[in-house]
Design an enzyme around this catalytic site. Structure first.
Site, PDB file in Angstrom:
ATOM      1  N   ASP A 238     -17.258 -16.231   7.694  1.00  0.00           N
ATOM      2  CA  ASP A 238     -18.918 -16.370   8.422  1.00  0.00           C
ATOM      3  C   ASP A 238     -18.698 -17.414   9.675  1.00  0.00           C
ATOM      4  OD1 ASP A 238     -21.479 -16.300   9.377  1.00  0.00           O
ATOM      5  OD2 ASP A 238     -21.994 -15.286   7.563  1.00  0.00           O
TER       6      ASP A 238
ATOM      7  N   ASP B 213     -23.663 -16.329  15.528  1.00  0.00           N
ATOM      8  CA  ASP B 213     -23.441 -16.163  14.112  1.00  0.00           C
ATOM      9  C   ASP B 213     -22.694 -14.784  13.907  1.00  0.00           C
ATOM     10  OD1 ASP B 213     -23.584 -16.139  11.469  1.00  0.00           O
ATOM     11  OD2 ASP B 213     -25.845 -16.382  11.343  1.00  0.00           O
TER      12      ASP B 213
ATOM     13  N   HIS C 280     -31.777 -12.614  10.814  1.00  0.00           N
ATOM     14  CA  HIS C 280     -32.413 -13.528  11.202  1.00  0.00           C
ATOM     15  C   HIS C 280     -32.717 -13.867  12.742  1.00  0.00           C
ATOM     16  CE1 HIS C 280     -29.035 -16.202  11.397  1.00  0.00           C
ATOM     17  NE2 HIS C 280     -28.478 -15.440  10.341  1.00  0.00           N
TER      18      HIS C 280
ATOM     19  N   HIS D 234     -32.294 -20.264  11.378  1.00  0.00           N
ATOM     20  CA  HIS D 234     -33.055 -19.323  10.955  1.00  0.00           C
ATOM     21  C   HIS D 234     -34.487 -19.631  11.278  1.00  0.00           C
ATOM     22  CE1 HIS D 234     -30.349 -17.287   7.587  1.00  0.00           C
ATOM     23  NE2 HIS D 234     -29.564 -18.303   8.185  1.00  0.00           N
TER      24      HIS D 234
ATOM     25  N   GLU E 135     -26.736  -8.609   9.944  1.00  0.00           N
ATOM     26  CA  GLU E 135     -25.739  -8.735   8.937  1.00  0.00           C
ATOM     27  C   GLU E 135     -25.873  -7.900   7.517  1.00  0.00           C
ATOM     28  OE1 GLU E 135     -25.432 -13.068   7.449  1.00  0.00           O
ATOM     29  OE2 GLU E 135     -27.062 -13.376   8.567  1.00  0.00           O
TER      30      GLU E 135
ATOM     31  N   GLU F 294     -21.246  -9.011  10.512  1.00  0.00           N
ATOM     32  CA  GLU F 294     -22.410  -9.702  11.180  1.00  0.00           C
ATOM     33  C   GLU F 294     -22.007  -9.646  12.825  1.00  0.00           C
ATOM     34  OE1 GLU F 294     -23.259 -13.661  10.189  1.00  0.00           O
ATOM     35  OE2 GLU F 294     -25.410 -13.520  10.919  1.00  0.00           O
TER      36      GLU F 294
HETATM   37 MN    MN Z   1     -23.420 -15.745   9.489  1.00  0.00          MN
HETATM   38 MN    MN Z   2     -26.546 -15.136   9.625  1.00  0.00          MN
END
Ligand code: MN
Ligand code: MN
Length: 303
Positions: A90, A101, A161, A169, A194, A288
């Protein structure tokens, strides 16, 4: 926040951050082989992001098997990728604070293809219904329905998020199950989506462990007089460098005092993010992407 369609500078930065993360993610599969030190995957992905003109938005997470999120290598980590690991990588990039992200799961056993596919499929199901004004609970339901109908279980207490400048976030949660928070996705807003998938006999939620390798400063003001207070001085340095974005000890080098750092955690000035594991110790897959919400759909920024 303003509508980004009227601010091409922000949109350009988001797209660049997304492109960089996407390119790095495509290199992850060849990096993630049995026996490879996890620290190598962390550092190589973070360095690729830097070479492409970004900064890592957060330390690369490499979470193996029932470890679900928030593992990044501590300094001198000797942990290696296991033979048959299910490895979630990630990562994200920052361009002037505009963040991306994204994550991918590498199945080294070759036996968990269905699970990995289900995470990807759940992500596609979510992205196919995301548009301005949609209730986040509906997105969670689409994710959950996809996962359950494939014979797996969603992780209910982890999810996507909203993203904001220098803020990973930023207030809106995108759940992986049906919820009734009443939050909606906003036109021009940027969100990470995600899904996390575990086995049907898993608990379907994650719990904290005693280990934490990722940290961030809180929003609170640093104390007024850092001069005569070494902890305050360290906090000021950290805030100047990372703001409230996540960081790890690998990024600090040897030029800081671990005791002072631990005191900052105890005082609440620095938050630590414990490594999260599936509560039933069942393996977990993740997918994600970062998306830009539009009136009638969404743009995927991390492809
Ligand atoms: Mn992530
Ligand atoms: Mn994330």
């Amino acid at each position: 926040m303003r509508d980004m369609n009227q601010d091409s500078g922000e949109l350009y930065a988001y797209r660049k951050a997304g492109k960089i993360a996407s390119l790095v993610r495509t290199k992850v599969a060849q990096l993630t082989r049995p026996g490879v030190p996890i620290i190598k995957i962390c550092e190589e992905t973070e360095n690729m992001i830097r070479k492409m003109g970004g900064f890592p938005a957060f330390p690369t997470n490499v979470s193996v098997d029932y470890v679900t999120a928030h593992y990044t290598s501590p300094p001198n980590d000797e942990t290696t990728i296991p033979e048959d690991g299910l490895v979630k990588v990630d990562l994200g990039a920052s361009i002037s604070g505009y963040l991306s992200d994204t994550a991918v799961t590498v199945d080294l056993s070759g036996k968990e293809i269905a699970m990995v596919d289900t995470a990807e499929k759940a992500l596609r199901a979510a992205m196919s219904i995301i548009k301005a004004g949609i209730n986040v609970g509906q997105v969670g339901k689409a994710i959950s329905d996809t996962i359950v109908s494939a014979g797996f279980k969603p992780i209910s207490n982890l999810g996507g998020h909203s993203l904001a400048r220098y803020e990973l976030h930023s207030g809106t949660s995108i759940p992986n199950v049906l919820t009734h928070s009443g939050q909606v996705m906003r036109e021009g807003g940027v969100y990470a989506v995600e899904p996390f998938v575990t086995k049907a006999d898993g608990k379907g939620y994650v719990k904290d462990t005693d280990s934490a390798y990722i940290f961030s400063c809180t929003d609170s003001m640093p104390p007024a007089s850092p001069k005569d207070n070494p902890e305050a001085e360290l906090l000021t340095v950290l805030k100047k460098r990372f703001g409230i974005l996540p960081f790890c000890l690998r990024w600090l080098g040897s030029d800081f005092n671990l005791k002072q750092f631990k005191r900052l955690i105890r005082s609440g000035s620095v938050i630590s993010y414990p490594v999260l594991v599936e509560a039933g110790k069942r393996i977990v897959a993740q997918a994600e992407h970062t998306v830009l919400v539009k009136k009638y759909g969404c743009d995927v920024l991390t492809t």
